[in-house]
Design a protein around this motif. Structure first.
Motif, PDB file in Angstrom:
ATOM      1  N   SER A 186      -5.154   5.986  -9.681  1.00 41.46           N
ATOM      2  CA  SER A 186      -6.334   5.958  -9.245  1.00 41.46           C
ATOM      3  C   SER A 186      -5.756   5.391  -8.610  1.00 41.46           C
ATOM      4  O   SER A 186      -7.446   4.793  -7.728  1.00 41.46           O
ATOM      5  CB  SER A 186      -7.428   5.879 -10.566  1.00 41.46           C
ATOM      6  N   ALA A 187      -5.455   3.567  -8.744  1.00 40.71           N
ATOM      7  CA  ALA A 187      -5.700   2.429  -7.848  1.00 40.71           C
ATOM      8  C   ALA A 187      -4.318   2.594  -7.048  1.00 40.71           C
ATOM      9  O   ALA A 187      -5.050   2.315  -6.220  1.00 40.71           O
ATOM     10  CB  ALA A 187      -4.932   1.060  -8.882  1.00 40.71           C
ATOM     11  N   GLU A 188      -4.188   3.180  -6.669  1.00 39.47           N
ATOM     12  CA  GLU A 188      -3.037   3.302  -5.698  1.00 39.47           C
ATOM     13  C   GLU A 188      -4.616   4.515  -4.654  1.00 39.47           C
ATOM     14  O   GLU A 188      -4.005   4.166  -3.534  1.00 39.47           O
ATOM     15  CB  GLU A 188      -1.933   4.973  -6.039  1.00 39.47           C
TER      16      GLU A 188
ATOM     17  N   ARG B 285     -12.416  -8.848  -5.845  1.00 40.36           N
ATOM     18  CA  ARG B 285     -11.882  -7.712  -7.372  1.00 40.36           C
ATOM     19  C   ARG B 285      -9.781  -8.217  -6.833  1.00 40.36           C
ATOM     20  O   ARG B 285      -9.422  -7.772  -6.384  1.00 40.36           O
ATOM     21  CB  ARG B 285     -12.102  -6.194  -7.358  1.00 40.36           C
TER      22      ARG B 285
ATOM     23  N   ALA C 185      -7.593   4.555  -4.495  1.00 40.47           N
ATOM     24  CA  ALA C 185      -8.414   3.312  -4.632  1.00 40.47           C
ATOM     25  C   ALA C 185      -8.141   2.514  -3.130  1.00 40.47           C
ATOM     26  O   ALA C 185      -8.935   2.603  -2.251  1.00 40.47           O
ATOM     27  CB  ALA C 185      -8.600   2.670  -5.327  1.00 40.47           C
ATOM     28  N   LYS C 186      -6.836   2.212  -3.165  1.00 41.23           N
ATOM     29  CA  LYS C 186      -6.238   1.343  -1.904  1.00 41.23           C
ATOM     30  C   LYS C 186      -7.092   1.876  -0.295  1.00 41.23           C
ATOM     31  O   LYS C 186      -7.746   1.537   0.001  1.00 41.23           O
ATOM     32  CB  LYS C 186      -5.306   0.493  -1.710  1.00 41.23           C
ATOM     33  N   TYR C 187      -6.113   3.418  -0.410  1.00 40.44           N
ATOM     34  CA  TYR C 187      -5.940   4.418   0.639  1.00 40.44           C
ATOM     35  C   TYR C 187      -7.734   4.215   1.232  1.00 40.44           C
ATOM     36  O   TYR C 187      -8.455   4.564   2.146  1.00 40.44           O
ATOM     37  CB  TYR C 187      -5.912   5.607   0.767  1.00 40.44           C
ATOM     38  N   ALA C 188      -8.549   4.616  -0.066  1.00 37.04           N
ATOM     39  CA  ALA C 188      -9.645   5.213  -0.482  1.00 37.04           C
ATOM     40  C   ALA C 188     -10.285   3.777   0.439  1.00 37.04           C
ATOM     41  O   ALA C 188     -11.603   4.194   1.221  1.00 37.04           O
ATOM     42  CB  ALA C 188     -10.269   5.333  -1.477  1.00 37.04           C
ATOM     43  N   ALA C 189     -10.371   3.170  -0.632  1.00 38.00           N
ATOM     44  CA  ALA C 189     -10.728   1.373   0.716  1.00 38.00           C
ATOM     45  C   ALA C 189     -10.835   1.461   2.425  1.00 38.00           C
ATOM     46  O   ALA C 189     -12.015   1.499   3.033  1.00 38.00           O
ATOM     47  CB  ALA C 189     -10.912   0.097  -0.497  1.00 38.00           C
TER      48      ALA C 189
ATOM     49  N   THR D 189       1.073  -1.505  -0.066  1.00 40.22           N
ATOM     50  CA  THR D 189      -0.061   0.092   0.075  1.00 40.22           C
ATOM     51  C   THR D 189       1.318   1.007  -0.093  1.00 40.22           C
ATOM     52  O   THR D 189       1.351   1.147   0.970  1.00 40.22           O
ATOM     53  CB  THR D 189      -0.952   0.085   1.175  1.00 40.22           C
TER      54      THR D 189
ATOM     55  N   LEU E  51      -7.407  -5.552  -8.552  1.00 39.55           N
ATOM     56  CA  LEU E  51      -7.064  -4.792  -9.193  1.00 39.55           C
ATOM     57  C   LEU E  51      -6.064  -4.473 -10.270  1.00 39.55           C
ATOM     58  O   LEU E  51      -4.901  -4.197  -9.099  1.00 39.55           O
ATOM     59  CB  LEU E  51      -7.481  -3.206  -8.412  1.00 39.55           C
TER      60      LEU E  51
ATOM     61  N   GLY F 288      -3.594  -1.130 -11.633  1.00 41.58           N
ATOM     62  CA  GLY F 288      -3.119   0.919 -12.135  1.00 41.58           C
ATOM     63  C   GLY F 288      -2.025   0.583 -13.189  1.00 41.58           C
ATOM     64  O   GLY F 288      -0.779   0.056 -12.480  1.00 41.58           O
TER      65      GLY F 288
END
Ligand SMILES: NC(=O)c1ccc[n+]([C@@H]2O[C@H](COP(=O)([O-])OP(=O)(O)OC[C@H]3O[C@@H](n4cnc5c(N)ncnc54)[C@H](O)[C@@H]3O)[C@@H](O)[C@H]2O)c1
Length: 447
Positions: free
Chosen positions: A203-205, A168, A207-211, A121, A170, A172
Motif C-alpha cells: 500500500s505504501a508503494e 507525513r 500510495a507514492k505512485y498514486a500521489a 520510488t 509513510l 510500509g
C-alpha cells in the motif's frame, strides 16, 4: 543513531544532510566517485535552497561523511536508506537495477541487525523483491535484516523544508520494533504532531505512485480545459479561479501550461501504467493523463510555428527558463527540452536564460552554434525575434514590457506559464500568446 544513505541525489543528499543536522551520524554512499570527492571537499552538486548550509554544518560537526566504500558504511549503520535512482526503462517501467545493486551490497556486507529503508520510488512488490534477494545471499544466522518502504514526498526547490517538516512520514511493512526505531530516528521531523502513517509495504508503494499521478492528473485536466478554452473562446485563468474557489477542488496544481516534466511525474506515470498492465489492467485514466501531457509539451512550438506560418529557419528565439520548474537546476523531462529540439529542427536559433540550469543545459546539449546561454535574461532579447517563457521563475513574473518591445525584432511573446495579463501586453504593443486564453494583439489563427 548511525545511518547509511545510498545515493547522494536530490533525495539521498537532502535526507542525509537533514538527519545529520538534527544529530544523527550519517555516512553517504555513492558510486559516482567524482561526486563523492566533490561532496567531501564541501561542494554541493545540486541547486537546492538551504542545502549548502546543512552540508557545511554536517562537515563541521563531522556527523556527515561521504564515501564510495559501501562495506564500511553498511558495517557502521543501524538503518540503511536506499535513495538511488529508479529511472524509466525504454518500455516505461521502473529500472530497479540501482536498488538491487544496493541490495546485493547489503547482502554481502551486512552483519548483525539492520533495517533497510527503501526511499526510492519503486513498483508495488519491491520490498518483497528486496527481501527475497537478501534471503538468497543470507548465509549468516547472526544477520537479521528488516526491509521497509518509506516513500519520499519532498519537492525539488523546497526539499530541505519538506524533509524537516514533512506532511507525513509513510512507513510500509514495518514490524512494531522497526516502527519504534524509525519513530525515534524521525522524531525531530515529527514534533508538532504525529506525522507517522503506517501500513503494509504494498500500500505504501502504491500510495507514492498514486500521489504523483493524482497531481499529474490535475495538471493534465487543466491543460485539457485550456485547449477547450482555446477552441471555445473561454479564458482558462477565469475558469481556474472559478473552480479553485471550491474547497473540494482548491487552487493547487490547477495551472494550465506547457506541460509537466521533472524526474518524477513523467516517469512515475509511465511506471504505474506498466505496473497496471502487468496485472492485465488497462489504466485508461493514466494513459490519457500521459498523452495529454506529451501533447501539451508541443503547444508552445505549435503556436510559434503558426505565428510564423511554418517558417522558422534563421529566426532567433529568446527562451526564459530551462529547468522543469522554478527553484531547481533539474532539467529532466523539462518542457524546454521539447521546445528547444523542435526549434533547432526547424532551423531556429536559441538565446536562453535560466537562473540555475545553465550547467545542466551544457551537459545535456553540449556546445552548439544554435544555443547561446546568456548571463542575464535581458541579454537574450537583443537580436531575438520573439520571447518564449517556459519556466515560471519568480524573476520573470514582472515583465519590463517597454524593454521587451524595444529589443525584440517582432515584439512577440509566447508564454507557456500564463504569467502576464493579455490586455496589458496588447496595450504595451506586444503580440502575446499564452495557454488557454485569447491571444492578445495577435492575428487570429484560423480555427
Ligand atoms: N527528485 C525528487 O524530487 C524525488 C522526490 C521523491 C522521490 N524521488 C525518488 O527518489 C529516488 C532518488 O531520486 P533522486 O532525484 O534523488 O535521484 P538522483 O538521480 O538525483 O540521484 C541518485 C544517486 O544515486 C547514485 N547511485 C546509483 N547507483 C548507486 C549505488 N549502487 N550505490 C550508491 N549510489 C548509487 C547515483 O550516482 C546518484 O548520485 C528515485 O526513485 C526518485 O523517483 C525523487
Amino acid at each position: 543513531m548511525k545511518v547509511a544513505v545510498f545515493g547522494t541525489g536530490y533525495v539521498g543528499l537532502t535526507l542525509a544532510a537533514c538527519l545529520a543536522e538534527v544529530g544523527h551520524a550519517v555516512c553517504c554512499v555513492d558510486v559516482d566517485a567524482r561526486r563523492v570527492a566533490s561532496l567531501s571537499e564541501g561542494h554541493c552538486p545540486i541547486f537546492e535552497p538551504g542545502l549548502p548550509v546543512l552540508l557545511k554544518n554536517g562537515r563541521a560537526s563531522a556527523r556527515l561523511a561521504f564515501t564510495t566504500d559501501a562495506a564500511r558504511a553498511i558495517d557502521a549503520a543501524t538503518v540503511i536508506f536506499i535513495a538511488v535512482g529508479t529511472p524509466s526503462l525504454p518500455d516505461g517501467s521502473a529500472d530497479l537495477s540501482q536498488v538491487f545493486a544496493v541490495t546485493d551490497s547489503i547482502a554481502r556486507h551486512a552483519r548483525g541487525d539492520k533495517i533497510v529503508v527503501n526511499k526510492s520510488t519503486s513498483p508495488v512488490g519491491t520490498v518483497d523483491a528486496i527481501k527475497a534477494r537478501l534471503a538468497r545471499h543470507d548465509a549468516s544466522t547472526a544477520t537479521r535484516v528488516d526491509v521497509v518502504s518509506n516513500p519520499e514526498f519532498l519537492k525539488e526547490g523546497s526539499a530541505v523544508l519538506d524533509c524537516m517538516r514533512p506532511d507525513r512520514i509513510l512507513i510500509g511493512g514495518a514490524s512494531p520494533a522497526t516502527q519504534a526505531l524509525l519513530r525515534e530516528l524521525f522524531a525531530p521531523f515529527s514534533r508538532n504532531h504525529d506525522k507517522f502513517i503506517c501500513m503494509d509495504a504494498r500500500s505504501a508503494e502504491l500510495a507514492k505512485y498514486a500521489a504523483n499521478c493524482m497531481l499529474a492528473t490535475r495538471i493534465s485536466f487543466m491543460n485539457e480545459m485550456a485547449n477547450l478554452a482555446e477552441h471555445t473562446g473561454a479564458d482558462i485563468e477565469a475558469v481556474r479561479r472559478a473552480i479553485g474557489s471550491d474547497p473540494r477542488i482548491g487552487y493547487d496544481f490547477i495551472y494550465a501550461g506547457c506541460g509537466f516534466g521533472g524526474s518524477c511525474f513523467p516517469k512515475d506515470l509511465s511506471a504505474l501504467q506498466r505496473i497496471a498492465e502487468q496485472y492485465d489492467y488497462q489504466p485508461r485514466l493514466l494513459q490519457a493523463v500521459d498523452a495529454i501531457n506529451q501533447r501539451q509539451k508541443h503547444r508552445l512550438f505549435e503556436k510559434i510555428l503558426d505565428h510564423y506560418d511554418g517558417d522558422l529557419a534563421g529566426k532567433t528565439f529568446a527562451v526564459w527558463g530551462l529547468a522543469f520548474k522554478p527553484n531547481t537546476d533539474d532539467m529532466r523531462e523539462a518542457s524546454s527540452q521539447v521546445l528547444l529540439r523542435s526549434l533547432w529542427q526547424a532551423g531556429a536559433n536559441v538565446q536562453a536564460f535560466d537562473p540555475q540550469a545553465h550547467a545542466e543545459a551544457r551537459r545535456l546539449f553540449g556546445e552548439r552554434d544554435d544555443l547561446r546561454l546568456m548571463d542575464r535574461k535581458e541579454d537574450t532579447l537583443s537580436g531575438a525575434h520573439a520571447l518564449v517563457i517556459v519556466t515560471e521563475w519568480q524573476d520573470f513574473r514582472v515583465l519590463d514590457n517597454g524593454l521587451v518591445r524595444q529589443r525584440l525584432l517582432d515584439a512577440t511573446v509566447f508564454d507557456g506559464r500564463n504569467l502576464y495579463e493579455p490586455a496589458q501586453m496588447a496595450e504595451a504593443g506586444l503580440v502575446y500568446y499564452s495557454i488557454g486564453r485569447p491571444d492578445a494583439g495577435a492575428r487570429q489563427a484560423p480555427r
